[in-house]
Structure formats: structure tokens, C-alpha cells
Write a protein that holds these residues in place. Sequence first.
Motif, PDB file in Angstrom:
ATOM      1  N   THR A 139      39.360  31.199  49.552  1.00  9.13           N
ATOM      2  CA  THR A 139      40.146  32.269  48.929  1.00  9.13           C
ATOM      3  C   THR A 139      39.436  33.606  49.085  1.00  9.13           C
ATOM      4  N   VAL A 140      38.133  33.615  48.911  1.00  8.83           N
ATOM      5  CA  VAL A 140      37.352  34.846  49.109  1.00  8.83           C
ATOM      6  C   VAL A 140      37.498  35.340  50.543  1.00  8.83           C
ATOM      7  N   SER A 141      37.431  34.424  51.504  1.00 12.16           N
ATOM      8  CA  SER A 141      37.597  34.821  52.910  1.00 12.16           C
ATOM      9  C   SER A 141      38.969  35.437  53.158  1.00 12.16           C
ATOM     10  N   CYS A 142      39.995  34.861  52.567  1.00 14.07           N
ATOM     11  CA  CYS A 142      41.352  35.411  52.718  1.00 14.07           C
ATOM     12  C   CYS A 142      41.457  36.800  52.100  1.00 14.07           C
ATOM     13  N   LEU A 143      40.891  36.970  50.915  1.00 13.77           N
ATOM     14  CA  LEU A 143      40.941  38.287  50.262  1.00 13.77           C
ATOM     15  C   LEU A 143      40.165  39.334  51.054  1.00 13.77           C
ATOM     16  N   LEU A 144      39.045  38.951  51.630  1.00 11.94           N
ATOM     17  CA  LEU A 144      38.304  39.893  52.479  1.00 11.94           C
ATOM     18  C   LEU A 144      39.115  40.246  53.721  1.00 11.94           C
ATOM     19  N   GLY A 145      39.817  39.261  54.280  1.00 14.17           N
ATOM     20  CA  GLY A 145      40.693  39.542  55.419  1.00 14.17           C
ATOM     21  C   GLY A 145      41.807  40.504  55.045  1.00 14.17           C
ATOM     22  N   LEU A 146      42.373  40.333  53.846  1.00 16.17           N
ATOM     23  CA  LEU A 146      43.385  41.279  53.355  1.00 16.17           C
ATOM     24  C   LEU A 146      42.794  42.675  53.211  1.00 16.17           C
ATOM     25  N   GLN A 147      41.582  42.728  52.710  1.00 15.78           N
ATOM     26  CA  GLN A 147      40.905  44.019  52.537  1.00 15.78           C
ATOM     27  C   GLN A 147      40.776  44.736  53.885  1.00 15.78           C
ATOM     28  N   TYR A 148      40.318  44.015  54.886  1.00 11.76           N
ATOM     29  CA  TYR A 148      40.155  44.627  56.203  1.00 11.76           C
ATOM     30  C   TYR A 148      41.508  44.962  56.830  1.00 11.76           C
ATOM     31  N   GLY A 149      42.523  44.127  56.586  1.00 16.23           N
ATOM     32  CA  GLY A 149      43.872  44.427  57.080  1.00 16.23           C
ATOM     33  C   GLY A 149      44.459  45.665  56.438  1.00 16.23           C
ATOM     34  N   HIS A 150      44.228  45.833  55.150  1.00 19.25           N
ATOM     35  CA  HIS A 150      44.729  47.038  54.469  1.00 19.25           C
ATOM     36  C   HIS A 150      44.025  48.296  54.960  1.00 19.25           C
ATOM     37  N   ILE A 151      42.802  48.161  55.367  1.00 20.07           N
ATOM     38  CA  ILE A 151      42.115  49.320  55.957  1.00 20.07           C
ATOM     39  C   ILE A 151      42.833  49.742  57.238  1.00 20.07           C
ATOM     40  N   ILE A 152      43.257  48.772  58.041  1.00 18.72           N
ATOM     41  CA  ILE A 152      43.997  49.099  59.271  1.00 18.72           C
ATOM     42  C   ILE A 152      45.309  49.800  58.945  1.00 18.72           C
ATOM     43  N   VAL A 153      46.021  49.289  57.937  1.00 17.18           N
ATOM     44  CA  VAL A 153      47.333  49.830  57.595  1.00 17.18           C
ATOM     45  C   VAL A 153      47.238  51.204  56.946  1.00 17.18           C
ATOM     46  N   HIS A 154      46.301  51.382  56.018  1.00 18.22           N
ATOM     47  CA  HIS A 154      46.279  52.588  55.193  1.00 18.22           C
ATOM     48  C   HIS A 154      45.435  53.729  55.751  1.00 18.22           C
ATOM     49  N   PHE A 155      44.532  53.454  56.642  1.00 23.09           N
ATOM     50  CA  PHE A 155      43.698  54.510  57.217  1.00 23.09           C
ATOM     51  C   PHE A 155      44.040  54.622  58.703  1.00 23.09           C
ATOM     52  N   LYS A 156      44.669  55.734  59.057  1.00 22.49           N
ATOM     53  CA  LYS A 156      45.138  55.915  60.429  1.00 22.49           C
ATOM     54  C   LYS A 156      44.051  56.451  61.358  1.00 22.49           C
ATOM     55  N   ASP A 157      43.081  57.132  60.818  1.00 22.28           N
ATOM     56  CA  ASP A 157      41.995  57.707  61.617  1.00 22.28           C
ATOM     57  C   ASP A 157      40.966  56.625  61.939  1.00 22.28           C
ATOM     58  N   HIS A 158      40.604  56.506  63.210  1.00 21.94           N
ATOM     59  CA  HIS A 158      39.670  55.464  63.641  1.00 21.94           C
ATOM     60  C   HIS A 158      38.284  55.637  63.022  1.00 21.94           C
ATOM     61  N   LYS A 159      37.843  56.862  62.879  1.00 20.82           N
ATOM     62  CA  LYS A 159      36.524  57.094  62.274  1.00 20.82           C
ATOM     63  C   LYS A 159      36.500  56.628  60.814  1.00 20.82           C
ATOM     64  N   THR A 160      37.582  56.885  60.091  1.00 25.36           N
ATOM     65  CA  THR A 160      37.656  56.454  58.689  1.00 25.36           C
ATOM     66  C   THR A 160      37.686  54.929  58.609  1.00 25.36           C
ATOM     67  N   ARG A 161      38.443  54.293  59.506  1.00 29.63           N
ATOM     68  CA  ARG A 161      38.480  52.824  59.534  1.00 29.63           C
ATOM     69  C   ARG A 161      37.095  52.252  59.792  1.00 29.63           C
ATOM     70  N   LEU A 162      36.427  52.790  60.809  1.00 28.54           N
ATOM     71  CA  LEU A 162      35.090  52.293  61.135  1.00 28.54           C
ATOM     72  C   LEU A 162      34.117  52.496  59.983  1.00 28.54           C
ATOM     73  N   LEU A 163      34.217  53.647  59.322  1.00 29.80           N
ATOM     74  CA  LEU A 163      33.351  53.904  58.177  1.00 29.80           C
ATOM     75  C   LEU A 163      33.626  52.909  57.049  1.00 29.80           C
ATOM     76  N   GLN A 164      34.903  52.647  56.754  1.00 26.17           N
ATOM     77  CA  GLN A 164      35.262  51.674  55.718  1.00 26.17           C
ATOM     78  C   GLN A 164      34.748  50.276  56.076  1.00 26.17           C
ATOM     79  N   TRP A 165      34.968  49.862  57.314  1.00 21.94           N
ATOM     80  CA  TRP A 165      34.506  48.534  57.741  1.00 21.94           C
ATOM     81  C   TRP A 165      32.984  48.457  57.711  1.00 21.94           C
TER      82      TRP A 165
END
Length: 188
Positions: A139-165
Motif C-alpha cells: 500500500t505504501v508503494s502504491c501511495l508513493l506511486g500516486l505521489q509521483y504520478g500527481h507530480i507529473i499531472v500537477h507540475f507542468k515545468d520539467h525543472k519543478t518535476r525534477l526538483l519534486q522527485w
Amino acid sequence: MEEYFVINRHHTENESFQSVLFLEIKVVVLMLTVLYLLLLYGLYVPDWEYQIPIEASSSAKVYSVKCGVHGDTGPACNAVGMIDRKILGIHHLYRRPIYARTKQCSINSPDYGPLPPDAPSWCQAPFDPEGILSTVMATVSCLLGLQYGHIIVHFKDHKTRLLQWFVHSCGLVALAGHRIWKQGEFII
């Protein structure tokens, strides 16, 4: 579960919504991880027994596994197996566990084979690799995957995505590094 909260919150594209959503996921992940670690390393695993039916007769051979430990992560005396045996019952567990292929349990290792003469008593014990406690970390792995997926959806700038990841990954790597270093098994 997390998508339910998103749908019921009149989704907006502002950063405060994203921050609250990400914070909720992080809190749930942290709580589940702490629960898992407390159970895995805090529960006392007593000695236990199991039976294997003898093919030629109606009786069964009883094996005894000596444990009496806290925090063991080996195949015989870990809290994961104990929880599954207590809640699911030993007869509902997988009868050919993967550790039966180890050098301790198989002459033909890394394949299944006959037991060596000095095999430990736990070699034929049932074990569920997808048990109750393992499901918590899945379940933790799934939630972390959701977290990373939401970063893709909500942050359009590649630099911001990379910084978040990068920020999230550094925290996970630091946690794993601390655990490996504490066990004295630093693997490069």
C-alpha cells in the motif's frame, strides 16, 4: 482512496490544494511505514510448530521451530510470518515458499530439491509472501506511486518535476541508507 478525496474537494489548480493533497499522502505513508516497522521489529516471535502430512499414512510429522526473538527478519522467526500464522492460520499459507530453494533447504539450490541432512526445521514451513503485513508496504508503494504520478499531472515545468522527485527520492534514499548502515550490511 486518495482519488476519492480529490473528487470530493472541488479540484482547483492552485498550489495550496496540491500542497495539502501531497501532505496528506505523506502523512499516510509515514503512518503506515511506522506501523510496519513497529510490528516487524517490536513483536516478540515465540517458538512455534507446524505439521506436514506423511504421504504413506494418515498421520503427520510435527516440526518445531525455535525462535523467542524480537526483530528477526530471517525466514523462520520474523513477525510477518507470525502474524499470518495467527490471523490466517497455518493451513491457509503457501506450502512451497521460495526460501525452500536456498542452500540451507535444498541440495539443488537455487532450485527446489531434496532437503540436505542438516536442514533447519523451518525449511518446509508454509509462508505467504503476500501476507497481511506485506500488504501494508505494498500500500505504501502504491501511495508513493500516486505521489509521483500527481507530480507529473500537477507540475507542468520539467525543472519543478525534477526538483519534486529529487526531494522525495533523497528522503527515501536517506531512510534506506540509514537502515542499511545500521545493520552493518552496506552494499554498493
